[in-house]
Motif scaffolding. Sequence first.
Motif, PDB file in Angstrom:
ATOM      1  N   ILE A  16       0.841  -1.189   0.000  1.00 43.00           N
ATOM      2  CA  ILE A  16       0.000   0.000   0.000  1.00 43.00           C
ATOM      3  C   ILE A  16       0.881   1.245   0.000  1.00 43.00           C
ATOM      4  O   ILE A  16       1.780   1.385   0.827  1.00 43.00           O
ATOM      5  N   GLN A  17       0.634   2.105  -0.942  1.00 41.90           N
ATOM      6  CA  GLN A  17       1.416   3.328  -1.033  1.00 41.90           C
ATOM      7  C   GLN A  17       0.888   4.367  -0.040  1.00 41.90           C
ATOM      8  O   GLN A  17      -0.320   4.533   0.105  1.00 41.90           O
ATOM      9  N   SER A  18       1.791   5.010   0.648  1.00 42.48           N
ATOM     10  CA  SER A  18       1.386   6.017   1.617  1.00 42.48           C
ATOM     11  C   SER A  18       1.954   7.369   1.220  1.00 42.48           C
ATOM     12  O   SER A  18       3.089   7.475   0.765  1.00 42.48           O
ATOM     13  N   ASN A  19       1.117   8.375   1.352  1.00 42.00           N
ATOM     14  CA  ASN A  19       1.561   9.734   1.042  1.00 42.00           C
ATOM     15  C   ASN A  19       2.109  10.428   2.281  1.00 42.00           C
ATOM     16  O   ASN A  19       2.461  11.600   2.233  1.00 42.00           O
ATOM     17  N   LYS A  20       2.182   9.704   3.386  1.00 45.16           N
ATOM     18  CA  LYS A  20       2.647  10.303   4.626  1.00 45.16           C
ATOM     19  C   LYS A  20       4.169  10.475   4.613  1.00 45.16           C
ATOM     20  O   LYS A  20       4.890   9.696   4.000  1.00 45.16           O
ATOM     21  N   GLU A  21       4.608  11.486   5.326  1.00 40.60           N
ATOM     22  CA  GLU A  21       6.037  11.796   5.425  1.00 40.60           C
ATOM     23  C   GLU A  21       6.523  11.459   6.828  1.00 40.60           C
ATOM     24  O   GLU A  21       5.868  11.775   7.820  1.00 40.60           O
ATOM     25  N   LEU A  22       7.662  10.778   6.901  1.00 43.06           N
ATOM     26  CA  LEU A  22       8.190  10.360   8.197  1.00 43.06           C
ATOM     27  C   LEU A  22       8.426  11.555   9.117  1.00 43.06           C
ATOM     28  O   LEU A  22       8.794  12.645   8.678  1.00 43.06           O
ATOM     29  N   HIS A  26      12.307  18.307  10.920  1.00 38.86           N
ATOM     30  CA  HIS A  26      11.867  19.204   9.843  1.00 38.86           C
ATOM     31  C   HIS A  26      10.395  19.582   9.957  1.00 38.86           C
ATOM     32  O   HIS A  26       9.980  20.613   9.431  1.00 38.86           O
ATOM     33  N   TRP A  27       9.602  18.774  10.671  1.00 40.44           N
ATOM     34  CA  TRP A  27       8.182  19.087  10.826  1.00 40.44           C
ATOM     35  C   TRP A  27       7.962  20.341  11.679  1.00 40.44           C
ATOM     36  O   TRP A  27       6.887  20.942  11.639  1.00 40.44           O
ATOM     37  N   ALA A  28       8.946  20.739  12.446  1.00 35.77           N
ATOM     38  CA  ALA A  28       8.794  21.932  13.297  1.00 35.77           C
ATOM     39  C   ALA A  28       8.612  23.203  12.470  1.00 35.77           C
ATOM     40  O   ALA A  28       8.130  24.222  12.973  1.00 35.77           O
ATOM     41  N   LYS A  29       8.986  23.140  11.190  1.00 33.98           N
ATOM     42  CA  LYS A  29       8.851  24.302  10.313  1.00 33.98           C
ATOM     43  C   LYS A  29       7.456  24.405   9.715  1.00 33.98           C
ATOM     44  O   LYS A  29       7.133  25.399   9.066  1.00 33.98           O
ATOM     45  N   ARG A  30       6.630  23.379   9.944  1.00 33.51           N
ATOM     46  CA  ARG A  30       5.279  23.367   9.386  1.00 33.51           C
ATOM     47  C   ARG A  30       4.290  24.002  10.381  1.00 33.51           C
ATOM     48  O   ARG A  30       4.478  23.951  11.577  1.00 33.51           O
ATOM     49  N   ILE A 101       1.706  13.077   8.605  1.00 30.47           N
ATOM     50  CA  ILE A 101       2.948  12.653   9.244  1.00 30.47           C
ATOM     51  C   ILE A 101       2.885  11.165   9.564  1.00 30.47           C
ATOM     52  O   ILE A 101       1.837  10.650   9.962  1.00 30.47           O
ATOM     53  N   GLU A 102       3.992  10.495   9.341  1.00 28.82           N
ATOM     54  CA  GLU A 102       4.107   9.078   9.684  1.00 28.82           C
ATOM     55  C   GLU A 102       5.010   8.950  10.902  1.00 28.82           C
ATOM     56  O   GLU A 102       6.206   9.199  10.822  1.00 28.82           O
ATOM     57  N   TRP A 103       4.414   8.588  12.034  1.00 34.04           N
ATOM     58  CA  TRP A 103       5.175   8.490  13.279  1.00 34.04           C
ATOM     59  C   TRP A 103       6.001   7.213  13.345  1.00 34.04           C
ATOM     60  O   TRP A 103       7.023   7.174  14.034  1.00 34.04           O
ATOM     61  N   GLU A 104       5.570   6.160  12.656  1.00 26.26           N
ATOM     62  CA  GLU A 104       6.247   4.866  12.730  1.00 26.26           C
ATOM     63  C   GLU A 104       7.352   4.754  11.688  1.00 26.26           C
ATOM     64  O   GLU A 104       7.092   4.733  10.488  1.00 26.26           O
TER      65      GLU A 104
END
Length: 204
Positions: A16-22, A26-30, A101-104
């Motif tokens: 299954i393709q996921s569009n989530k980003e690990l 870098h997420w602190a800039k969002r 966001i992908e936490w895993e």
Amino acid sequence: MAAVQSILKPNKALPIQSNKELSGAHWAKRFAGSNSTRDLSGTFRHAVDDFIYAMTEAGIDVVVDATYRPTKRLYLMHWSWRIVNDGTDLAKIPAMAGVDIEWEHPTKAESIKAAADLVAALSIKRLRTRPALKSQHNLGLAIDMAISWQGTVVVKDAKGRLVKIDTTPRTGMNRQLIAIGASYCVKKYYGGSKDVPHWSNNGH
């Protein structure tokens, strides 16, 4: 003729393709918030401006760290902090619309490290209580300030009375300063040292 036997094997299920980003720092800039009092709401904005003016006039150093915060940023703060401090089950973290966001990560250790990097990047490493998923910051009714001074200072309260502060600590945790802030209807966080920089319209 002998029956032709198929040598084809069943197709394997495609991943299954996921569009989530690990997750990671870098997420602190969002979903950036604000550190300007201009983004506070209504009368609370004016109360904060008056309180800050009174402090700076008395020689107190005030650095505003945060005012308005969007709920998506609080989502990142809440769950990254809980992964690091509460050992939250990654598989049970609810998704939030618009935060892909992908936490895993491939390993648990990598997942925890990425969350810890995000906690550091969000400047909540020293926070001693889990960030709320909803707070007065979302409404423009809270402010985080770093406050410090040296020696004795004299601060004017909202009624115009001059209050000499000669007690410690010389930070936003000073009881005399907290009382002055309350006179302006800027109230210190009720949880005390669990969230040192936090002030709001109601103490939450």
